[in-house]
Scaffold this active site. Structure first.
Site, PDB file in Angstrom:
ATOM      1  N   ALA A   1      53.872  36.284  28.789  1.00  0.00           N
ATOM      2  CA  ALA A   1      54.693  35.559  27.678  1.00  0.00           C
ATOM      3  C   ALA A   1      55.166  34.306  28.197  1.00  0.00           C
ATOM      4  O   ALA A   1      55.519  33.105  27.100  1.00  0.00           O
ATOM      5  CB  ALA A   1      55.527  36.499  27.063  1.00  0.00           C
TER       6      ALA A   1
ATOM      7  N   GLY B   1      53.873  31.842  30.097  1.00  0.00           N
ATOM      8  CA  GLY B   1      53.036  31.279  30.941  1.00  0.00           C
ATOM      9  C   GLY B   1      52.373  30.217  29.730  1.00  0.00           C
ATOM     10  O   GLY B   1      53.256  30.282  28.675  1.00  0.00           O
TER      11      GLY B   1
ATOM     12  N   GLY C   1      50.976  31.952  26.759  1.00  0.00           N
ATOM     13  CA  GLY C   1      52.101  32.530  25.951  1.00  0.00           C
ATOM     14  C   GLY C   1      52.830  31.353  25.129  1.00  0.00           C
ATOM     15  O   GLY C   1      53.042  31.703  24.004  1.00  0.00           O
TER      16      GLY C   1
ATOM     17  N   ARG D   1      42.602  30.572  37.437  1.00  0.00           N
ATOM     18  CA  ARG D   1      42.040  29.991  38.426  1.00  0.00           C
ATOM     19  C   ARG D   1      42.227  28.627  38.518  1.00  0.00           C
ATOM     20  O   ARG D   1      42.854  27.942  37.364  1.00  0.00           O
ATOM     21  CB  ARG D   1      40.593  30.159  38.431  1.00  0.00           C
ATOM     22  CG  ARG D   1      39.653  29.458  37.235  1.00  0.00           C
ATOM     23  CD  ARG D   1      38.174  29.616  37.473  1.00  0.00           C
ATOM     24  NE  ARG D   1      37.590  29.326  35.971  1.00  0.00           N
ATOM     25  CZ  ARG D   1      36.451  28.920  36.079  1.00  0.00           C
ATOM     26  NH1 ARG D   1      35.515  28.798  37.024  1.00  0.00           N
ATOM     27  NH2 ARG D   1      35.894  28.478  34.678  1.00  0.00           N
TER      28      ARG D   1
ATOM     29  N   ARG E   1      36.043  32.624  37.968  1.00  0.00           N
ATOM     30  CA  ARG E   1      37.079  33.572  37.446  1.00  0.00           C
ATOM     31  C   ARG E   1      37.028  34.875  38.202  1.00  0.00           C
ATOM     32  O   ARG E   1      37.891  35.547  38.394  1.00  0.00           O
ATOM     33  CB  ARG E   1      36.810  33.840  36.079  1.00  0.00           C
ATOM     34  CG  ARG E   1      36.704  32.586  35.276  1.00  0.00           C
ATOM     35  CD  ARG E   1      36.617  32.879  33.803  1.00  0.00           C
ATOM     36  NE  ARG E   1      36.407  31.767  32.882  1.00  0.00           N
ATOM     37  CZ  ARG E   1      35.222  31.209  32.407  1.00  0.00           C
ATOM     38  NH1 ARG E   1      34.269  31.907  32.905  1.00  0.00           N
ATOM     39  NH2 ARG E   1      35.296  30.002  31.751  1.00  0.00           N
TER      40      ARG E   1
ATOM     41  N   GLN F   1      49.374  48.447  34.438  1.00  0.00           N
ATOM     42  CA  GLN F   1      49.677  48.360  33.239  1.00  0.00           C
ATOM     43  C   GLN F   1      48.854  49.293  32.388  1.00  0.00           C
ATOM     44  O   GLN F   1      49.425  49.649  31.386  1.00  0.00           O
ATOM     45  CB  GLN F   1      49.692  46.867  32.729  1.00  0.00           C
ATOM     46  CG  GLN F   1      50.784  45.943  33.354  1.00  0.00           C
ATOM     47  CD  GLN F   1      50.746  44.648  33.004  1.00  0.00           C
ATOM     48  OE1 GLN F   1      50.086  43.892  32.132  1.00  0.00           O
ATOM     49  NE2 GLN F   1      51.987  43.819  33.544  1.00  0.00           N
TER      50      GLN F   1
ATOM     51  N   GLY G   1      43.757  37.829  30.463  1.00  0.00           N
ATOM     52  CA  GLY G   1      43.883  37.472  31.891  1.00  0.00           C
ATOM     53  C   GLY G   1      42.487  37.665  32.681  1.00  0.00           C
ATOM     54  O   GLY G   1      41.691  38.534  32.446  1.00  0.00           O
TER      55      GLY G   1
ATOM     56  N   ASP H   1      34.517  31.352  23.836  1.00  0.00           N
ATOM     57  CA  ASP H   1      32.963  31.048  24.225  1.00  0.00           C
ATOM     58  C   ASP H   1      32.515  30.834  22.959  1.00  0.00           C
ATOM     59  O   ASP H   1      31.601  30.062  22.854  1.00  0.00           O
ATOM     60  CB  ASP H   1      32.609  32.089  25.261  1.00  0.00           C
ATOM     61  CG  ASP H   1      33.360  32.363  26.482  1.00  0.00           C
ATOM     62  OD1 ASP H   1      33.479  31.510  27.413  1.00  0.00           O
ATOM     63  OD2 ASP H   1      34.319  33.487  26.237  1.00  0.00           O
TER      64      ASP H   1
ATOM     65  N   ARG I   1      33.477  27.902  21.597  1.00  0.00           N
ATOM     66  CA  ARG I   1      32.860  26.611  21.852  1.00  0.00           C
ATOM     67  C   ARG I   1      31.472  26.570  21.611  1.00  0.00           C
ATOM     68  O   ARG I   1      30.945  25.138  21.435  1.00  0.00           O
ATOM     69  CB  ARG I   1      33.049  26.863  23.427  1.00  0.00           C
ATOM     70  CG  ARG I   1      34.506  26.755  24.104  1.00  0.00           C
ATOM     71  CD  ARG I   1      34.572  27.359  25.416  1.00  0.00           C
ATOM     72  NE  ARG I   1      36.121  27.025  26.215  1.00  0.00           N
ATOM     73  CZ  ARG I   1      36.289  27.506  27.156  1.00  0.00           C
ATOM     74  NH1 ARG I   1      35.756  28.499  27.808  1.00  0.00           N
ATOM     75  NH2 ARG I   1      37.571  27.013  27.722  1.00  0.00           N
TER      76      ARG I   1
ATOM     77  N   HIS J   1      32.694  37.103  30.248  1.00  0.00           N
ATOM     78  CA  HIS J   1      33.387  35.723  30.364  1.00  0.00           C
ATOM     79  C   HIS J   1      33.254  35.043  31.579  1.00  0.00           C
ATOM     80  O   HIS J   1      34.353  35.204  32.309  1.00  0.00           O
ATOM     81  CB  HIS J   1      34.710  36.037  29.742  1.00  0.00           C
ATOM     82  CG  HIS J   1      35.653  34.560  29.727  1.00  0.00           C
ATOM     83  ND1 HIS J   1      35.331  33.573  28.947  1.00  0.00           N
ATOM     84  CD2 HIS J   1      36.898  34.324  30.556  1.00  0.00           C
ATOM     85  CE1 HIS J   1      36.231  32.541  29.196  1.00  0.00           C
ATOM     86  NE2 HIS J   1      37.106  32.975  29.980  1.00  0.00           N
TER      87      HIS J   1
HETATM   88  P1  NAD Z   1      50.016  31.074  33.571  1.00  0.00           P
HETATM   89  O1  NAD Z   1      50.148  31.002  35.073  1.00  0.00           O
HETATM   90  O2  NAD Z   1      50.654  29.753  32.781  1.00  0.00           O
HETATM   91  O3  NAD Z   1      50.940  32.236  33.006  1.00  0.00           O
HETATM   92  C1  NAD Z   1      50.589  33.469  33.504  1.00  0.00           C
HETATM   93  C2  NAD Z   1      52.034  34.293  33.155  1.00  0.00           C
HETATM   94  O4  NAD Z   1      51.823  35.533  33.679  1.00  0.00           O
HETATM   95  C3  NAD Z   1      53.051  33.667  34.232  1.00  0.00           C
HETATM   96  O5  NAD Z   1      54.151  33.422  33.405  1.00  0.00           O
HETATM   97  C4  NAD Z   1      53.308  34.819  35.050  1.00  0.00           C
HETATM   98  O6  NAD Z   1      54.453  34.931  35.663  1.00  0.00           O
HETATM   99  C5  NAD Z   1      52.826  36.100  34.076  1.00  0.00           C
HETATM  100  N1  NAD Z   1      52.607  37.097  35.236  1.00  0.00           N
HETATM  101  C6  NAD Z   1      51.935  37.173  36.137  1.00  0.00           C
HETATM  102  N2  NAD Z   1      51.657  38.505  36.575  1.00  0.00           N
HETATM  103  C7  NAD Z   1      52.153  39.192  35.718  1.00  0.00           C
HETATM  104  C8  NAD Z   1      52.397  40.527  35.542  1.00  0.00           C
HETATM  105  N3  NAD Z   1      52.041  41.423  36.515  1.00  0.00           N
HETATM  106  N4  NAD Z   1      53.321  41.171  34.304  1.00  0.00           N
HETATM  107  C9  NAD Z   1      53.503  40.232  33.569  1.00  0.00           C
HETATM  108  N5  NAD Z   1      53.272  38.988  33.639  1.00  0.00           N
HETATM  109  C10 NAD Z   1      52.721  38.464  34.865  1.00  0.00           C
HETATM  110  O7  NAD Z   1      48.735  31.144  33.141  1.00  0.00           O
HETATM  111  P2  NAD Z   1      47.856  31.202  31.744  1.00  0.00           P
HETATM  112  O8  NAD Z   1      47.122  29.793  31.656  1.00  0.00           O
HETATM  113  O9  NAD Z   1      48.837  31.379  30.698  1.00  0.00           O
HETATM  114  O10 NAD Z   1      46.508  31.953  31.797  1.00  0.00           O
HETATM  115  C11 NAD Z   1      46.739  33.501  32.038  1.00  0.00           C
HETATM  116  C12 NAD Z   1      45.605  33.959  32.114  1.00  0.00           C
HETATM  117  O11 NAD Z   1      44.660  33.942  31.239  1.00  0.00           O
HETATM  118  C13 NAD Z   1      44.855  33.744  33.451  1.00  0.00           C
HETATM  119  O12 NAD Z   1      44.165  34.520  34.146  1.00  0.00           O
HETATM  120  C14 NAD Z   1      43.576  32.742  32.993  1.00  0.00           C
HETATM  121  O13 NAD Z   1      42.452  32.741  33.748  1.00  0.00           O
HETATM  122  C15 NAD Z   1      43.387  33.332  31.688  1.00  0.00           C
HETATM  123  N6  NAD Z   1      42.668  32.826  30.625  1.00  0.00           N
HETATM  124  C16 NAD Z   1      41.500  33.561  29.941  1.00  0.00           C
HETATM  125  C17 NAD Z   1      40.805  33.033  29.033  1.00  0.00           C
HETATM  126  C18 NAD Z   1      39.871  33.781  28.173  1.00  0.00           C
HETATM  127  O14 NAD Z   1      38.920  33.012  27.636  1.00  0.00           O
HETATM  128  N7  NAD Z   1      39.709  35.228  28.472  1.00  0.00           N
HETATM  129  C19 NAD Z   1      41.153  31.487  28.539  1.00  0.00           C
HETATM  130  C20 NAD Z   1      42.245  31.081  29.279  1.00  0.00           C
HETATM  131  C21 NAD Z   1      42.873  31.719  30.493  1.00  0.00           C
HETATM  132  C1  LMR Z   2      38.245  29.487  29.993  1.00  0.00           C
HETATM  133  O1  LMR Z   2      37.278  29.619  29.871  1.00  0.00           O
HETATM  134  O2  LMR Z   2      38.916  28.168  29.925  1.00  0.00           O
HETATM  135  C2  LMR Z   2      39.518  30.256  30.778  1.00  0.00           C
HETATM  136  O3  LMR Z   2      38.960  31.667  31.032  1.00  0.00           O
HETATM  137  C3  LMR Z   2      40.147  29.659  32.280  1.00  0.00           C
HETATM  138  C4  LMR Z   2      39.261  29.634  33.157  1.00  0.00           C
HETATM  139  O4  LMR Z   2      39.380  29.994  34.045  1.00  0.00           O
HETATM  140  O5  LMR Z   2      37.818  29.028  32.824  1.00  0.00           O
END
Ligand code: NAD
Ligand code: LMR
Length: 331
Positions: free
Chosen positions: A12, A14, A17, A92, A98, A112, A130, A159, A162, A187
């Site tokens: 949350a 990040g 979040g 990443r 990914r 978790q 994530g 996606d 987009r 994804h």
């Molecule tokens: P970020 O690094 O800004 O934030 C991630 C947060 O997770 C950080 O605050 C970190 O301390 C926390 N964290 C790490 N391990 C943890 C744990 N075990 N328990 C609780 N918190 C934990 O990253 P972000 O930009 O917010 O992205 C988060 C994830 O979402 C990444 O894996 C990213 O690739 C993914 N993402 C997915 C999509 C999708 O379409 N599915 C899109 C964008 C990003």
């Molecule tokens: C996205 O699709 O933007 C996220 O999954 C972040 C990434 O690593 O591409």
């Protein structure tokens, strides 16, 4: 006054979040009249930042926000949660795929998942954001045997959105007129953005493209642009997408809990059930409609030979990812 819904969000503190919490507290996800209790989880070192975010939430005086709990203990964050957004994981950076995140992130979702199994509401709805989202959702689901597998989903809505926008931009038409889009599979770069069923004001998008002599655009531009959009954002911003990801998470849960768009479907990654020749055992992007808190995979779509090949390529990749994490999948 409705009873509050406990919404747990991992990661949350990040960037996703920060773009997500205020939208939820404002009622964009569950409605303005629905009180929420936010149960925010992040790592111990992120607690000061998390408390700062909680202060900002308070300072917004959102009427629907009943309470904010901040913690580094998943047992506290997940207790009685009815909606869980699993965002906390490493993103990443440039040059990575990914699935390169599997080793670092997979273990988070097994731990978790086990705790969700112990303390979350029995009807909890889980969205994994994530990355690699589909395989992480599978890990969480397999570690939570007492919860309904159908309540574990992964995010493909970004996606999906987009893909819709690329079509709207190509045809110079309003977003809301593009219906029946789907992005099949993982994804990841193997996902299959499929506009062959898409319609614009009742006409097939593919016919409109053909009429303009733009058929080649689908394979040459549309599909790769959507597949590689995450990487393009990282390249441009130096950080992975956050506001658009948060927006998609809000939409995914909104549609699942409340309803999907009128006369349309949305893409959700859900446990495969054999539909479209995708065997059980992976979490896969399908077109779904939602009603009364349940989703249903849209059936009966005709898939071309090339389309089926794309679908199977993405399925194959999910099997490879599953193989890499088999030690995390419980029994
Ligand atoms: P970020 O690094 O800004 O934030 C991630 C947060 O997770 C950080 O605050 C970190 O301390 C926390 N964290 C790490 N391990 C943890 C744990 N075990 N328990 C609780 N918190 C934990 O990253 P972000 O930009 O917010 O992205 C988060 C994830 O979402 C990444 O894996 C990213 O690739 C993914 N993402 C997915 C999509 C999708 O379409 N599915 C899109 C964008 C990003
Ligand atoms: C996205 O699709 O933007 C996220 O999954 C972040 C990434 O690593 O591409």
């Amino acid at each position: 006054m409705k009873a509050p819904i406990r919404v747990a969000i991992t990661g949350a503190a990040g960037q996703i979040g920060y773009n997500l919490l205020f939208r939820i507290a404002n009622g964009d996800m569950l409605g303005r009249e629905q009180p929420v209790i936010l149960q925010l989880l992040d790592l111990p070192q992120a607690q000061p930042a998390l408390r700062g975010v909680a202060m900002e939430l308070e300072d917004c005086a959102f009427p629907a926000l009943q309470q904010v709990i901040t913690t580094d203990d998943p047992r506290i964050a997940f207790r009685d949660a009815e909606v869980v957004l699993m965002v906390g994981a490493r993103p990443r950076s440039k040059g990575m795929e990914r699935k390169d995140l599997i080793a670092a992130n997979g273990v988070i979702f097994s731990e978790q998942g086990r705790i969700l199994n112990e303390v979350a509401a029995r009807h909890v709805k889980v969205l994994v954001v994530g990355n690699p989202a589909n395989t992480n959702a599978l890990i969480a689901m397999k570690n939570a045997p007492d919860l309904a597998p159908c309540n574990f989903t992964a995010m493909m809505r970004l996606d999906h959105n987009r893909a819709i926008t690329q079509v709207a931009l190509k045809l110079f038409q309003p977003i809301q007129d593009i219906k029946k889009m789907v992005v099949w599979g993982n994804h990841s770069g193997t996902q299959y953005p499929d506009l062959s069923h898409a319609e614009i004001r009742g006409r097939k998008v593919i016919d409109v493209l053909r009429q303009n002599g733009w058929e080649g655009w689908v394979e040459n531009e549309f599909i790769p642009t959507v597949q590689k959009r995450g990487a393009a954002v990282i390249e441009a911003r130096g950080l992975s997408s956050a506001a658009s990801a948060a927006n998609s998470a809000v939409a995914h849960i909104h549609d699942w809990m409340l309803h999907s768009h009128h006369n349309d479907w949305v893409t959700m990654s859900v446990p495969s059930d054999g539909s479209y020749g995708i065997p059980e055992g992976v979490i896969y992007g399908f077109p779904v409609t939602c009603r009364n808190g349940h989703y249903q995979i849209v059936q009966g779509l005709e898939i071309s030979e090339l389309g089926h090949k794309h679908q199977l390529d993405s399925h194959r990749e999910l099997l490879e990812e599953r193989e890499l994490v088999k030690h995390l999948l419980g029994n």
